[in-house]
Design a protein around this motif. Structure first.
Motif: not given
Length: 363
Positions: A14-18, A22-29, A213-223
């Motif tokens: 479920d790509i939208g849910r995934m 991830l977005a919910a774990h990022y402190p955008f504000e 692979m059915n995964r997504m990943m998130m980080s502030e550091d692209p390296v």
């Protein structure tokens, strides 16, 4: 004390849910308190191809991300991309529904080939960068994790090449890509990277041999996230030299083992790898019983690396066991936590391709 860098990983179909998890774990504000800030979303549309080919970013990611940002009150969002030299970005936009998406959500849509450019220099390399990208307050990078015929793999760092003029893209290729890609990420560094690891191609940037692979990943550091991805695909950092070069240039850290890997759930979908092209050929070396896609995909990537190194003969007549069906069963060679009873074993949940490669090398 310096806070540990983080990589978030989520699994599923479920790509939208995934994306939202991830977005919910990022402190955008916290990172972006100005709701009028200029936000750019940079997908991978290297050619006019749909995501199921393993070449381009899934639209569900873009839709979910825009909705999340707009729900937080952000008003100025633009999707921007420039396909590779010789490809028409607008054709890729039309094929994948970007024009309708921009209209539906009232966001900007920019073909970087139509933009003006600003000249930048880093580590002796001059390049022309999208003026719009250079003026963004916050840039979100949405690469696809996949193989590449020249650089071995492509993910966060290389995806930024879409923000260049075609003239600079040609120059990057003439220079061998590695050093220019590292330099580019010192002058146009994404603020957040969300990796589409749903079904990247094994070998080619333009798709054709997708592996689920059915995964997504998130980080502030692209390296950091690129270094982590090398392990998933069975490469060493030396195999993809723009990654350690980017670290040397100050664009981030390669120390993913020292980072905090935060998994949002575990891979649980026992589906196996899609038997197309190269993936189907390599699957002959696998004995899979109720294998999770995340684990089996890493095994296929490992087999690809082993094939390229001429090491598949080390398996003899054995196949590598993988999957929940091998729990508490003895076998000769196994990959993943479920196969820990194997005589020769590469552990992990999911197993990492580099560990499989090392196991087979030592047979």
């Amino acid at each position: 004390m310096t806070e540990k860098k983080r990589i978030y990983v989520t699994y599923g179909r479920d790509i939208g849910r995934m994306t939202l998890s991830l977005a919910a774990h990022y402190p955008f504000e916290e990172r972006l308190p100005d709701k009028d800030a200029l936000i750019g979303i940079k997908p991978n549309l290297v050619i006019a191809a749909t995501p199921d080919t393993g070449a381009t970013t899934h639209m569900e990611i873009i839709h979910a991300l825009i909705e999340h940002l707009q729900n937080l009150g952000y008003k100025n969002i633009t999707i921007l991309e420039g396909s590779w030299v010789g490809e028409d970005t607008k054709r890729a936009f039309r094929l994948n529904g970007y024009i309708d998406t921009a209209r539906k959500y009232s966001v900007g849509l920019l073909d970087i080939k139509d933009d003006r450019y600003v000249e930048r220099e880093s580590h002796g390399i001059r390049m022309e960068i999208s003026e719009t990208a250079s003026k963004l307050d916050f840039l979100i990078n949405l690469p696809v994790l996949k193989g590449h015929c020249q650089t071995g793999m492509t993910c966060a760092l290389k995806n930024m090449k879409g923000c260049l003029s075609d003239r600079s893209k040609r120059m990057f290729h003439a220079m061998g890509l590695m050093r220019p890609i590292a330099a580019l990420n010192t002058v146009l560094r994404p603020d957040l990277t969300i990796v589409d690891g749903i079904c990247g191609d094994l070998d080619f940037e333009e798709g054709g041999n997708p592996v689920e692979m059915n995964r997504m990943m998130m980080s502030e550091d692209p390296v950091l996230i690129d270094a982590y991805s090398t392990a998933l695909l069975g490469f060493s950092l030396e195999d993809v030299s723009y990654i350690p070069l980017a670290e040397a240039f100050g664009a981030g850290s390669t120390d993913w083992r020292g980072a905090e890997i935060l998994e949002i759930g575990k891979p649980a979908d026992a589906i196996g790898v899609r038997p197309t092209g190269e993936a189907g050929r390599l699957s002959r070396y696998v004995a899979a019983e109720s294998a999770c896609s995340a684990c089996q995909a890493n095994l296929i990537h490992a087999l690809k690396r082993l094939d390229g190194a001429g090491l598949l003969h080390k398996l003899g007549t054995n196949r590598i066991a993988i999957g929940q069906g091998f729990r508490n069963k003895a076998c000769a060679i196994g990959a993943g936590e479920c196969c820990k009873m194997a005589i020769h074993h590469a552990g992990g949940c999911p197993v990492k391709a580099e560990d499989v490669v090392e196991m087979v090398r030592n047979l």
